[in-house]
Design a protein around this motif. Structure first.
Motif, PDB file in Angstrom:
ATOM      1  N   SER A  58       0.819  -1.199   0.000  1.00 46.36           N
ATOM      2  CA  SER A  58       0.000   0.000   0.000  1.00 46.36           C
ATOM      3  C   SER A  58       0.862   1.261   0.000  1.00 46.36           C
ATOM      4  O   SER A  58       0.529   2.266  -0.654  1.00 46.36           O
ATOM      5  CB  SER A  58      -0.962  -0.001   1.187  1.00 46.36           C
ATOM      6  N   HIS A 100       2.123   1.853  -3.498  1.00 44.62           N
ATOM      7  CA  HIS A 100       1.079   2.411  -4.362  1.00 44.62           C
ATOM      8  C   HIS A 100       0.941   3.920  -4.126  1.00 44.62           C
ATOM      9  O   HIS A 100       0.739   4.692  -5.080  1.00 44.62           O
ATOM     10  CB  HIS A 100      -0.243   1.704  -4.096  1.00 44.62           C
ATOM     11  N   TRP A 107       1.925 -13.513   2.768  1.00 45.61           N
ATOM     12  CA  TRP A 107       1.237 -13.323   1.494  1.00 45.61           C
ATOM     13  C   TRP A 107       0.998 -14.666   0.812  1.00 45.61           C
ATOM     14  O   TRP A 107       1.895 -15.516   0.756  1.00 45.61           O
ATOM     15  CB  TRP A 107       2.062 -12.453   0.550  1.00 45.61           C
ATOM     16  N   LYS A 162      -3.112 -10.637  -7.592  1.00 44.19           N
ATOM     17  CA  LYS A 162      -4.243  -9.742  -7.856  1.00 44.19           C
ATOM     18  C   LYS A 162      -3.940  -8.308  -7.415  1.00 44.19           C
ATOM     19  O   LYS A 162      -4.246  -7.341  -8.133  1.00 44.19           O
ATOM     20  CB  LYS A 162      -5.495 -10.267  -7.159  1.00 44.19           C
ATOM     21  N   GLN A 163      -3.352  -8.154  -6.231  1.00 46.41           N
ATOM     22  CA  GLN A 163      -2.945  -6.829  -5.755  1.00 46.41           C
ATOM     23  C   GLN A 163      -2.045  -6.134  -6.773  1.00 46.41           C
ATOM     24  O   GLN A 163      -2.282  -4.987  -7.171  1.00 46.41           O
ATOM     25  CB  GLN A 163      -2.140  -6.949  -4.456  1.00 46.41           C
ATOM     26  N   THR A 209      -3.565  -5.200 -10.185  1.00 41.19           N
ATOM     27  CA  THR A 209      -4.407  -4.001 -10.114  1.00 41.19           C
ATOM     28  C   THR A 209      -3.553  -2.735 -10.045  1.00 41.19           C
ATOM     29  O   THR A 209      -3.826  -1.747 -10.735  1.00 41.19           O
ATOM     30  CB  THR A 209      -5.344  -4.077  -8.907  1.00 41.19           C
TER      31      THR A 209
END
Length: 364
Positions: free
Chosen positions: A73, A76, A96, A103-104, A107
């Motif tokens: 996060s 990002h 994880w 998928k994270q 995206t």
């Protein structure tokens, strides 16, 4: 002129997304782990000519890192604040699962036009795994799991319907849509053990190694590349370094001496105990920190051993020597990140480019 962007060594910096800076020392570090500081740092690094930023993954306090922001996060957020910088998000197999990670990252890749990469961290701190209730595997088993993790990521990202039967992960006709942007997220990994190097020679795009001399880097690179060729695989190498660049060599060496003189002995020795035990657990009894002294361990990844300490020209020449030894990327830490990243981009990177071009032209 045959000098191209492909010939240029890449530059990355450690994202200070954990508290305490990049040295285990009580010296002043004008660096902090806040979002505001890191957004500005990412923008400075992008303008300075850095290609990548590498976020850190930690789950527990220790060795000066009392607070830790989660890597994916946080990465990002830095991508949202920049336009060209690539950010490498650290992932730890165990906490994880590859399905979630795939998928994270797919995206984030979609949202940022393909500027995200991943660093697969196999783990060295047993106490951290115990604290969060994760099973602790033997040394080579951790790398076997990481290799399956990477194979799963790449399969999910590339295959229309992914099936996998491993010892750690299973997939049955799994279809991920949408896929990541093109090119696919690059996959980095670290380590210096036999298992780490062998894994890199089979599955990773990039291999990070601890700081070292050009001769020692060349030895590792030759070993990895020979095995990679035998596997029909291609892998590039990144080297850790801590840069202290000042107008005179005496000033730079004085800063290094102050860092070490103000080191926290208890924290450094505790860190050394953990990482050396992790390396001794490998079959060959040697890992990333096997030959690290107390002074080396003041910087987490032996960054002082790369010797990027001196004037801009001295540091540029040493970077080109590391490149000649086989390093494709230099991963940098600094004492005062914002000021020193800007200075490095203004004073060192242009000299590196001049030296690179001169070597190419001289070889023609």
């Amino acid at each position: 002129m045959s000098y191209t962007e492909r010939d240029a060594v890449k530059f990355a910096y450690w994202v200070p997304n954990v508290s305490g800076g990049l040295v285990i020392s009580d010296i002043e570090q004008r660096t902090n782990h806040s979002a505001e500081y890191n957004r500005k740092l990412a923008q400075i690094a992008e303008k300075a000519g850095f290609d990548y930023a590498l976020s850190q993954i930690r789950f527990t306090a220790g060795y000066g890192a009392d607070e830790q922001h989660e890597s994916v996060s946080f990465s990002h957020d830095l991508l949202a604040a920049t336009t060209t910088l690539k950010v490498i998000a650290a992932l730890l197999p165990g906490p994880w699962n590859p399905a979630l990670a795939a998928k994270q990252i797919a995206t984030i890749s979609y949202l940022t036009n393909g500027r995200v990469a991943v660093n697969i961290v196999s783990g060295w701190f047993r106490g951290e795994f115990h604290a969060i209730g994760e099973h602790w595997l033997d040394h080579d088993e951790r790398y076997r799991r990481s290799e399956e993790f990477i194979r799963a990521l790449r399969g999910i990202w590339t295959e229309a319907s992914f099936t996998f039967r491993g010892d750690f992960y299973r997939f049955n006709d799994y279809s991920l849509k949408p896929k990541p942007a093109t090119p696919l997220p690059e996959i980095f990994q670290g380590g210096s053990s036999r298992a780490a190097r062998d894994m890199a020679s089979r599955v990773s795009d990039w291999y990070f190694t601890n700081g070292n001399t050009p001769a020692e880097i060349a030895r590792q690179v030759d070993d990895i590349q020979e095995k990679a060729r035998a596997n029909g695989h291609s892998v590039r190498v990144g080297v850790n370094a801590f840069a202290i660049v000042r107008e005179t060599e005496e000033e730079a060496r004085s800063v290094l001496a102050e860092i070490i003189s103000k080191a926290n002995p208890e924290a450094v020795n505790a860190f050394g105990h953990e990482v050396k035990n992790a390396g001794k657990a490998s079959p060959e009894g040697e890992g990333n920190w096997a030959k690290s002294s107390f002074d080396d361990l003041v910087q987490y990844n032996d960054g002082f051993r790369s010797n990027l300490i001196g004037t801009p020209l001295q540091v540029a020449e040493r970077i080109v020597a590391l490149k000649h030894a086989g390093a494709d990327l230099i991963l940098l830490g600094f004492l005062h990140f914002q000021e020193e990243v800007e200075y490095f981009g203004r004073r060192v990177i242009p000299l590196v480019r001049e030296l690179e071009e001169a070597k190419v032209l001289a070889a023609e």
